[in-house]
Design a protein around this motif. Sequence first.
Motif, mmCIF file in Angstrom:
data_model
loop_
_atom_site.group_PDB
_atom_site.id
_atom_site.type_symbol
_atom_site.label_atom_id
_atom_site.label_comp_id
_atom_site.label_asym_id
_atom_site.label_seq_id
_atom_site.Cartn_x
_atom_site.Cartn_y
_atom_site.Cartn_z
ATOM 1 N N UNK A 277 -17.051 -4.375 -78.581
ATOM 2 C CA UNK A 277 -16.614 -5.524 -77.813
ATOM 3 C C UNK A 277 -17.516 -6.716 -78.122
ATOM 4 N N UNK A 278 -16.969 -7.911 -77.907
ATOM 5 C CA UNK A 278 -17.809 -9.090 -78.023
ATOM 6 C C UNK A 278 -18.945 -9.083 -77.031
ATOM 7 N N UNK A 279 -18.735 -8.461 -75.874
ATOM 8 C CA UNK A 279 -19.814 -8.344 -74.886
ATOM 9 C C UNK A 279 -20.939 -7.453 -75.408
ATOM 10 N N UNK A 280 -20.625 -6.485 -76.279
ATOM 11 C CA UNK A 280 -21.681 -5.664 -76.890
ATOM 12 C C UNK A 280 -22.578 -6.527 -77.779
ATOM 13 N N UNK A 281 -21.968 -7.451 -78.516
ATOM 14 C CA UNK A 281 -22.742 -8.368 -79.354
ATOM 15 C C UNK A 281 -23.647 -9.219 -78.465
ATOM 16 N N UNK A 282 -23.097 -9.722 -77.388
ATOM 17 C CA UNK A 282 -23.857 -10.521 -76.423
ATOM 18 C C UNK A 282 -25.054 -9.730 -75.893
ATOM 19 N N UNK A 283 -24.833 -8.482 -75.510
ATOM 20 C CA UNK A 283 -25.907 -7.652 -74.957
ATOM 21 C C UNK A 283 -26.989 -7.388 -75.998
ATOM 22 N N UNK A 284 -26.578 -7.147 -77.236
ATOM 23 C CA UNK A 284 -27.559 -6.903 -78.298
ATOM 24 C C UNK A 284 -28.438 -8.125 -78.517
ATOM 25 N N UNK A 285 -27.837 -9.302 -78.508
ATOM 26 C CA UNK A 285 -28.615 -10.532 -78.688
ATOM 27 C C UNK A 285 -29.556 -10.744 -77.510
ATOM 28 N N UNK A 286 -29.077 -10.479 -76.303
ATOM 29 C CA UNK A 286 -29.922 -10.630 -75.118
ATOM 30 C C UNK A 286 -31.143 -9.717 -75.177
ATOM 31 N N UNK A 287 -30.996 -8.554 -75.804
ATOM 32 C CA UNK A 287 -32.093 -7.586 -75.881
ATOM 33 C C UNK A 287 -32.965 -7.774 -77.115
ATOM 34 N N UNK A 288 -32.697 -8.820 -77.906
ATOM 35 C CA UNK A 288 -33.624 -9.139 -78.983
ATOM 36 C C UNK A 288 -33.065 -9.189 -80.377
ATOM 37 N N UNK A 289 -31.779 -8.872 -80.565
ATOM 38 C CA UNK A 289 -31.199 -8.945 -81.907
ATOM 39 C C UNK A 289 -30.834 -10.387 -82.242
ATOM 40 N N UNK A 290 -30.921 -10.721 -83.513
ATOM 41 C CA UNK A 290 -30.436 -12.020 -83.998
ATOM 42 C C UNK A 290 -28.965 -11.963 -84.379
ATOM 43 N N UNK A 291 -28.447 -10.767 -84.518
ATOM 44 C CA UNK A 291 -27.061 -10.567 -84.867
ATOM 45 C C UNK A 291 -26.779 -9.082 -84.994
ATOM 46 N N UNK A 292 -25.541 -8.741 -85.355
ATOM 47 C CA UNK A 292 -25.127 -7.342 -85.432
ATOM 48 C C UNK A 292 -24.317 -7.099 -86.695
ATOM 49 N N UNK A 293 -24.156 -5.827 -87.027
ATOM 50 C CA UNK A 293 -23.269 -5.393 -88.097
ATOM 51 C C UNK A 293 -22.086 -4.648 -87.485
#
Length: 369
Positions: free
Chosen positions: A304-320
């Motif tokens: 989900x797009x919310x998963x991307x949001x959560x990953x960024x909130x926890x310190x990621x600059x982006x996702x694969x």
Amino acid sequence: MKKDHYVLPKLSQIPPDVIAISDYERLAKDYMPHGIYEYIAGGAGDDITLNRNRTAFDAIGMNKRVLRKFTKGTTEVVLGEDRFRWPMLIAPLAYQSLLHPAGELATVEAANAVNMGMLTSTLSTYPLEQIGTAQHTGKWFQLYMQPDPEHTLDLIRRAEKAGYTAIVVTVDAPVSGLRNRQQRAGFLLPPSVVAANLVNYPTSKTQSLSPGQSVLLNGLMADAPDWDDIQWLRKNTNLPVWIKGISHPQDAILAVESGCAGIVVSNHGGRTLDGLAPSIDLLPPVRSAVGEAFPILLDSGIRRGTDIFKAIALGANGVLIGRPVLNGLAVAGALGVAHSLTLLQQELELAMALTGCETISDITLDCIY
């Protein structure tokens, strides 16, 4: 590839009941033989890590802010030397011709359509040069280091010449995980599906073992890369080198000390070591270990797009993005991949709008609970 190895999507149409990534996941098994489905959908062992990747994301809540000003909204990110329209790239996905005759060429067509970067796999079924020529922006090459250093060096030179702008070395799968689901399904790669980038490299000689030595521990692992090989790689290319498959903070620190450009926190989609923690749970301690400035991507479990949001909130600059791409490819070819990625893009923007985050840098730890 013979037609009995895939179901060609009719006119590449998106089924009318597909409105979310989960719908592609639900339909995918109807568009591929059982063995291929189990190879794609399954994890290692009992799928413990595979399933926890999802439940861990679902356990994270989001905080809503209201009445925020939006005058310069953007989803752009800078990763190393490259600027991306979205904080997500297509993960390196092997053997895509299993799912559609156009394979990686269909996927790169979709990447171009939605303005997204893509990592070409060492194990692609079309040559990296052909994929690179077709790709417009965000060309990164994923490298499996070869037993013969000359073959690895040749892959690097080919990637450089083809215009790729970063090398991403996968290090968390020196041997394949115990993938029981594909074993039970009797999955084997069809003879017509090959790693196009490796066909001209002769098989390296395996070292002889003494009586009582382990084929795995004394044989295969003896040929596996180590940190010295990462240093060798950096000396042999001017491209930025990322490390994919980091799950321990100490390894993240070693990546920084080795001069790597960034890392990918990953448990390989739950396909290597079953019982490994979810990638999203691994992210905060890794971020703490390397500091705020060092680039980190995350994969495994994004749906989900919310998963991307959560990953960024926890310190990621982006996702694969991995399996959602493959399921979209199986169901509707390039159109299915583009639609899957567009769904994630739209959901990310909606999450940002409803949490008051105008830019990616506004997505911080206080946006989640």
